[in-house]
Motif scaffolding. Structure first.
Motif, short mmCIF file in Angstrom:
data_model
loop_
_atom_site.label_atom_id
_atom_site.label_comp_id
_atom_site.label_asym_id
_atom_site.label_seq_id
_atom_site.Cartn_x
_atom_site.Cartn_y
_atom_site.Cartn_z
N UNK A 85 -10.37 -3.92 6.63
CA UNK A 85 -9.50 -4.18 7.79
C UNK A 85 -8.26 -4.97 7.38
N UNK A 86 -8.44 -5.97 6.53
CA UNK A 86 -7.30 -6.77 6.07
C UNK A 86 -6.34 -5.91 5.24
N UNK A 87 -6.90 -5.07 4.40
CA UNK A 87 -6.06 -4.19 3.58
C UNK A 87 -5.30 -3.19 4.46
N UNK A 88 -5.97 -2.69 5.51
CA UNK A 88 -5.29 -1.80 6.47
C UNK A 88 -4.16 -2.54 7.16
N UNK A 89 -4.44 -3.77 7.58
CA UNK A 89 -3.43 -4.55 8.28
C UNK A 89 -2.18 -4.74 7.42
N UNK A 90 -2.38 -5.06 6.15
CA UNK A 90 -1.24 -5.26 5.24
C UNK A 90 -0.48 -3.95 5.02
N UNK A 91 -1.23 -2.88 4.80
CA UNK A 91 -0.60 -1.58 4.53
C UNK A 91 0.13 -1.06 5.76
N UNK A 92 -0.49 -1.17 6.93
CA UNK A 92 0.11 -0.65 8.16
C UNK A 92 1.31 -1.47 8.62
N UNK A 93 1.38 -2.72 8.22
CA UNK A 93 2.54 -3.56 8.60
C UNK A 93 3.83 -2.91 8.11
N UNK A 94 3.82 -2.32 6.92
CA UNK A 94 5.02 -1.65 6.40
C UNK A 94 5.44 -0.47 7.28
N UNK A 95 4.49 0.15 7.91
CA UNK A 95 4.78 1.31 8.75
C UNK A 95 5.13 0.91 10.19
#
Length: 170
Positions: A85-95
């Motif tokens: 979930x944390x990795x998704x949050x970081x990755x999706x922030x760019x999008x």
């Protein structure tokens, strides 16, 4: 993402969506830390099918078995400080940020739509001008034809009144 990128949908073939889908799958595939015996979600009994959807997989173990034996570690794998979930949050922030990739892509698509609408309006205007010009030319030709028919009638009458002129038989 999968639904909107199907061939019949509006985002089919869109590079931004393909990149996002790929990054989501890569994020699911990254190595987990602080998750006990689980090095990845595949060790928990989950997988990704050919279409990119998350699925239960029994290649390593079943999800039920992982939850029964290591419930807290499964929780850490997803919700821990280094979890998925944390990795998704970081990755999706760019999008998803207000100046992120999705907003930029939206702005690009809106600009393309505006340009296409302007092109359509310009084309319609040119077609209206062409129609007006052709109608004017047709009108002029119609008048010219009427004048020529009038001249033909006049000349026929003049020729008929000449001595020795015989009208051809039709």
């Amino acid at each position: 993402i999968g639904f909107q990128t199907r061939p019949e949908q509006g985002l089919a073939g869109d590079g931004t969506m393909r990149s996002l889908q790929s990054q989501l799958i890569n994020t699911l595939s990254t190595e987990l830390t602080d998750a006990g015996p689980f090095g990845s979600i595949f060790d928990i009994g989950l997988g990704v099918d050919k279409k990119g959807y998350l699925e239960k997989s029994t290649l390593v173990r079943s999800v039920n078995e992982a939850l029964d034996e290591n419930f807290d570690d499964v929780g850490m794998a997803f919700a821990g400080p280094n979890g998925v979930a944390k990795k998704f949050e970081e990755m999706l922030a760019n999008y998803l940020d207000s100046d992120g990739i999705i907003k930029q892509r939206e702005d690009d698509l809106n600009a393309q739509t505006d340009k296409l609408e302007t092109d359509v309006e310009n084309h319609q205007y040119r077609m209206e001008q062409l129609e007006a010009r052709l109608r004017k030319q047709y009108s002029s030709l119609d008048i010219l034809l009427a004048e020529m028919q009038s001249t033909q009638s006049y000349l026929s009458a003049q020729l008929a009144s000449l001595p020795g002129f015989t009208k051809p038989k039709s």
